[in-house]
Design an enzyme around this catalytic site. Structure first.
Site, short mmCIF file in Angstrom:
data_model
loop_
_atom_site.label_atom_id
_atom_site.label_comp_id
_atom_site.label_asym_id
_atom_site.label_seq_id
_atom_site.Cartn_x
_atom_site.Cartn_y
_atom_site.Cartn_z
N TRP A 107 130.61 45.08 2.77
CA TRP A 107 129.77 44.72 1.19
C TRP A 107 129.26 43.58 1.59
CZ3 TRP A 107 129.37 48.61 -2.05
CH2 TRP A 107 128.78 48.25 -3.22
N ASP A 159 121.81 38.07 -3.30
CA ASP A 159 121.34 37.62 -4.63
C ASP A 159 122.35 38.57 -5.68
OD1 ASP A 159 120.19 40.19 -4.70
OD2 ASP A 159 118.25 39.74 -4.62
N GLU A 162 122.79 41.72 -4.91
CA GLU A 162 123.76 42.08 -3.59
C GLU A 162 122.46 42.43 -2.44
OE1 GLU A 162 126.81 44.89 -5.10
OE2 GLU A 162 127.71 42.79 -5.27
N GLU A 314 124.07 52.45 -16.11
CA GLU A 314 123.52 51.24 -15.40
C GLU A 314 121.84 51.37 -15.41
OE1 GLU A 314 122.65 51.29 -11.03
OE2 GLU A 314 124.12 49.70 -10.95
C1 BGC Z 1 124.31 45.51 -8.85
C2 BGC Z 1 125.25 44.15 -9.05
C3 BGC Z 1 126.56 44.59 -9.94
C4 BGC Z 1 127.27 45.89 -9.25
C5 BGC Z 1 128.18 46.20 -9.90
C6 BGC Z 1 125.39 46.53 -8.15
O1 BGC Z 1 124.19 47.67 -7.73
O2 BGC Z 1 123.12 44.91 -8.14
O3 BGC Z 1 124.58 43.22 -9.96
O4 BGC Z 1 127.10 43.52 -10.02
O5 BGC Z 1 126.27 47.00 -9.01
O6 BGC Z 1 128.17 46.35 -11.38
#
Ligand code: BGC
Length: 358
Positions: A107, A159, A162, A314
Site C-alpha cells: 500500500w 497525497d 494515495e 464513496e
Molecule cells: C482514498 C483515500 C481514503 C481511502 C479510504 C482511497 O481511495 O483516496 O483518501 O483514505 O480510500 O477511504
C-alpha cells in the site's frame, strides 16, 4: 434531525471496532482497515453529533498505534535529521488493521496528511470532551507525531488520494499545519512548534500559481482537497482571495451541471466520479463564507445519493473524468465502496455547519 443523519451515526457506530478503530468501509476489501485520515474526520463528526465516547475510543486507538511504534518513529526522526534516506519500514503507515497491526498487502503507506488530521481532530476532541489536557498516553503519542511531522514535512509523500508519492502537496502541508496548530492551542510547545509558520511560508511561496492554490508543488491544476487549506486547517482564511479563487476553479473544473465534486480533472479511479465527501466538504466551506444557500443545495445533493437504507457511497459514477476506467476498476476491485464511513462523517459535519449558520 433527518433519518439520514441518525442513520449516519448508526453506520459509524456499527463499524467501529471494540478496539476503537473505524473501518473505512465494510463493503470493499481494500478498505477493511482504519485510516488516520478517514478516522480523524469521522471522530470529529462524532464529537459534533454528541458521540464523544466513540471519538474518545478512536483517539485512544491512534495513541496506542503510535506509542507501540515509538522506537521506529524516533529512528525516522533521527534519520531525517541526519539527511538520510528513509526506508519503507521507517514510516508510520496511513492505515492499520482494526487491531492496530500493519496491513499485509502493499500500500502507498507514506502519507503525512492523516497524522496532521489526527492531531487536529484530537485538539477538537479535547474541547468537546471538556478535558483540560490530553491524557498522558495520548500526549506522548501526539508529541511524538508532532516531532515526526516537523522532521518530515519537506519530504515528498503520497497525497490524500494515495497517489503521486514523488511530490509535495499543499493539502498535506495544510493538514500538518492544522494539526500542529491544534496541539499548540492546547498549550503544548516544542522544537516542532516552529514548523507551522515555516510550512505556511513555504506553501504560500511555492504552492500558488496565478493566484490559486495548486494540486502539488510544480503541478498547477486544481484538486478539490485544497478546500482543506482553509476548512478546517485555516492556513488561510476561507474568505482570503487565494481561497476564493481556488474554490472558483474547483467549481469550474471539478463540477458539472450542478452535480457533485470530482477529485481532480485527470482522475481515473473508478472513472473519476463525483465524490460525496468532497461535495459535503464544499458545502462546509460555503457555510464558513456565509453562502448558506449554496451549502444547502450541496447538502440536498449528498442526501439524494443515499441508497434505500441510507448508505452513502464513496463516489457516484454520474459524470466521469475518465469513463473507460469505471469498468476496469469494477472488474479488478468490485463495486464502489458503500457505505463509506468518511462520506457519512462529512455529511454529519455539513449538517452541523449549516445548523450553526441558520
Ligand atoms: C482514498 C483515500 C481514503 C481511502 C479510504 C482511497 O481511495 O483516496 O483518501 O483514505 O480510500 O477511504
Amino acid at each position: 434531525m433527518t433519518d439520514l443523519y441518525r442513520y449516519s451515526i448508526q453506520v459509524i457506530l456499527t463499524h467501529q471496532s471494540d478496539t476503537g478503530a473505524y473501518l473505512a468501509s465494510p463493503s470493499f476489501p481494500d478498505y477493511r482497515y482504519c485510516w488516520f485520515r478517514d478516522g480523524a474526520y469521522i471522530a470529529y463528526a462524532m464529537d459534533l453529533a454528541g458521540q464523544v465516547e466513540s471519538a474518545r475510543r478512536f483517539h485512544a486507538w491512534c495513541s496506542r498505534v503510535v506509542n507501540h511504534r515509538r522506537d521506529g518513529v524516533e529512528q525516522a526522526i533521527e534519520k531525517a535529521r541526519r539527511g538520510e534516506r528513509l526506508d519503507e519500514g521507517d514510516y508510520l503507515h496511513t492505515r492499520y488493521t482494526l487491531d492496530g497491526e500493519d496491513g499485509e498487502d502493499d500500500w502507498p503507506n507514506f502519507q503525512l496528511d492523516g497524522l496532521g488530521t489526527w492531531l487536529w481532530a484530537l485538539a477538537e476532541h479535547i474541547r468537546f470532551s471538556g478535558l483540560d489536557a490530553l491524557p498522558a498516553g495520548w500526549q506522548e503519542a501526539a508529541l511524538l507525531v508532532a516531532r515526526y511531522l516537523a522532521a518530515l514535512w519537506t519530504h515528498p509523500c503520497y497525497d490524500c488520494w494515495e497517489e503521486f508519492g514523488d511530490r509535495v502537496h499543499p493539502y498535506t502541508l495544510a493538514a500538518i499545519y492544522g494539526g500542529l496548530r491544534g496541539l499548540m492551542s492546547l498549550g503544548l510547545e516544542g522544537t516542532w512548534s516552529e514548523a507551522p509558520e515555516k510550512i505556511r511560508a513555504y506553501l504560500l511561496a511555492h504552492g500558488v500559481a496565478d493566484g490559486r492554490l495548486v494540486k502539488s508543488i510544480g503541478n498547477p491544476v486544481v484538486d478539490a482537497s485544497l478546500l482543506g487549506v482553509a476548512t478546517p486547517y485555516r492556513l488561510v482564511e476561507p474568505t482570503d482571495p487565494l481561497m476564493r479563487a481556488t474554490v472558483e476553479r474547483i467549481e469550474e473544473d471539478l463540477r458539472r451541471d450542478g452535480g457533485g465534486v470530482h477529485r481532480y480533472a485527470a482522475d481515473t479511479y473508478y472513472g473519476g466520479g463525483e465524490w460525496v465527501l468532497l461535495t459535503a466538504w464544499l458545502g462546509w466551506y460555503y457555510t464558513e463564507v456565509g453562502e448558506v444557500e449554496r451549502a444547502a443545495e450541496l447538502l440536498a445533493w449528498v442526501e439524494a445519493q443515499a441508497d434505500e437504507q441510507g448508505n452513502l457511497p464513496e463516489q457516484v459514477p454520474r459524470t466521469l473524468t475518465s469513463p473507460p476506467h469505471l469498468e476496469m476498476w469494477r472488474r479488478q476491485r468490485g463495486e464502489i465502496a458503500q457505505p463509506l464511513l468518511w462520506s457519512h462523517a462529512k455529511y454529519i459535519i455539513l449538517r452541523h455547519a449549516l445548523k450553526a449558520r441558520v
